[in-house]
Scaffold this motif. Structure first.
Motif, PDB file in Angstrom:
ATOM      1  N   THR A  52      21.743  43.468  33.100  1.00  0.00           N
ATOM      2  CA  THR A  52      22.843  43.652  34.039  1.00  0.00           C
ATOM      3  C   THR A  52      23.944  44.479  33.377  1.00  0.00           C
ATOM      4  OG1 THR A  52      23.908  41.616  33.313  1.00  0.00           O
ATOM      5  CG2 THR A  52      22.371  41.444  35.169  1.00  0.00           C
ATOM      6  N   PRO A  53      24.841  45.047  34.154  1.00  0.00           N
ATOM      7  CA  PRO A  53      25.942  45.799  33.540  1.00  0.00           C
ATOM      8  C   PRO A  53      26.823  44.879  32.704  1.00  0.00           C
ATOM      9  CG  PRO A  53      25.862  46.161  35.914  1.00  0.00           C
ATOM     10  CD  PRO A  53      24.865  45.109  35.595  1.00  0.00           C
ATOM     11  N   GLY A  54      27.441  45.433  31.695  1.00  0.00           N
ATOM     12  CA  GLY A  54      28.352  44.683  30.833  1.00  0.00           C
ATOM     13  C   GLY A  54      29.687  45.382  30.750  1.00  0.00           C
ATOM     14  N   LEU A  55      30.610  44.788  30.020  1.00  0.00           N
ATOM     15  CA  LEU A  55      31.960  45.330  29.913  1.00  0.00           C
ATOM     16  C   LEU A  55      32.437  45.194  28.481  1.00  0.00           C
ATOM     17  CD1 LEU A  55      34.361  46.441  31.580  1.00  0.00           C
ATOM     18  CD2 LEU A  55      35.108  44.090  31.869  1.00  0.00           C
ATOM     19  N   SER A  56      33.039  46.239  27.979  1.00  0.00           N
ATOM     20  CA  SER A  56      33.602  46.220  26.634  1.00  0.00           C
ATOM     21  C   SER A  56      35.061  46.666  26.734  1.00  0.00           C
ATOM     22  CB  SER A  56      32.804  47.163  25.722  1.00  0.00           C
ATOM     23  OG  SER A  56      33.300  47.095  24.412  1.00  0.00           O
ATOM     24  N   LEU A  57      35.969  45.842  26.231  1.00  0.00           N
ATOM     25  CA  LEU A  57      37.407  46.116  26.306  1.00  0.00           C
ATOM     26  C   LEU A  57      38.019  46.084  24.911  1.00  0.00           C
ATOM     27  CD1 LEU A  57      38.361  43.723  29.244  1.00  0.00           C
ATOM     28  CD2 LEU A  57      38.057  46.172  29.378  1.00  0.00           C
ATOM     29  N   ASP A  58      39.136  46.779  24.749  1.00  0.00           N
ATOM     30  CA  ASP A  58      39.913  46.673  23.519  1.00  0.00           C
ATOM     31  C   ASP A  58      41.381  46.587  23.907  1.00  0.00           C
ATOM     32  OD1 ASP A  58      40.430  46.381  20.880  1.00  0.00           O
ATOM     33  OD2 ASP A  58      40.107  48.476  20.331  1.00  0.00           O
ATOM     34  N   ALA A  59      42.130  45.810  23.154  1.00  0.00           N
ATOM     35  CA  ALA A  59      43.543  45.542  23.449  1.00  0.00           C
ATOM     36  C   ALA A  59      44.401  46.783  23.155  1.00  0.00           C
ATOM     37  CB  ALA A  59      44.025  44.366  22.620  1.00  0.00           C
ATOM     38  N   PRO A  60      45.616  46.827  23.719  1.00  0.00           N
ATOM     39  CA  PRO A  60      46.494  47.973  23.456  1.00  0.00           C
ATOM     40  C   PRO A  60      47.179  47.885  22.085  1.00  0.00           C
ATOM     41  CG  PRO A  60      47.506  46.519  25.044  1.00  0.00           C
ATOM     42  CD  PRO A  60      46.134  45.979  24.773  1.00  0.00           C
ATOM     43  N   LEU A  61      46.742  46.964  21.242  1.00  0.00           N
ATOM     44  CA  LEU A  61      47.306  46.828  19.898  1.00  0.00           C
ATOM     45  C   LEU A  61      46.183  46.891  18.871  1.00  0.00           C
ATOM     46  CD1 LEU A  61      49.775  43.867  20.479  1.00  0.00           C
ATOM     47  CD2 LEU A  61      50.345  46.277  20.309  1.00  0.00           C
TER      48      LEU A  61
END
Length: 171
Positions: A123-132
């Motif tokens: 299934t599709p996934g998500l990768s995020l990174d914080a603004p810091l």
């Protein structure tokens, strides 16, 4: 009731439950469920030979997702929403059509056999990174600002379907 009698009764009940539960196999244990198409009544009513049709419906099963991976220098894990693997299959079919000796005396039927093919998906996934950024020891342990990052992990579909087309004697 004595404790010894209770233990014996509990052991007997557990054994009977295991024996009864072990004899029945759930549908999820099978790779595909056969689906016959009964045409016998139509053959009798019409007075002619009809094709034999059968199918298979695969049972999808979900796998265990890979957990998030922590990478040095990032505040959030690399896979914030992990991809979920799902194993199943494409439906299969088996069709045999009678031929009235169109191709000669040795050819009585034409058939298509397409068994259920294995199908693996993510299934599709998500990768995020914080603004810091991570805390920097050279800046007295304070994080530095950065642009937020977001990425979508694309879904994956893998399969190898097969089919066999042929003519032969008999139905």
């Amino acid at each position: 009731m004595k404790p010894t009698t209770r233990r014996t009764l509990a052991a007997v009940v557990t054994g009977v439950a295991a024996a009864v539960g072990g004899s029945a196999t759930p549908a999820a244990a099978a790779g595909a469920i056969p689906v016959p198409v009964p045409l016998g009544g139509a053959e009798t009513a019409l007075g002619m030979e009809l094709p034999e049709v059968a199918g298979e419906l695969p049972v999808p099963t979900a796998g265990a997702p890979e957990g998030p991976r922590y990478v040095e220098g990032r505040l959030l894990p690399q896979r914030t929403l992990p991809q979920l693997p799902v194993h199943g299959g494409l439906p299969g079919a088996d069709l045999r059509q009678p031929l009235p000796h169109l191709l000669g005396d040795d050819f009585d039927h034409a058939g298509v056999d397409a068994p259920a093919a294995g199908l693996r998906t993510l299934t599709p996934g998500l990768s995020l990174d914080a603004p810091l950024t991570a805390p920097d020891p050279e800046a007295l342990g304070l994080p530095a600002p950065q642009l937020p990052q977001a990425g979508v992990l694309a879904p994956v579909v893998r399969t190898v379907p097969v089919a066999d087309l042929g003519v032969g004697p008999g139905l």
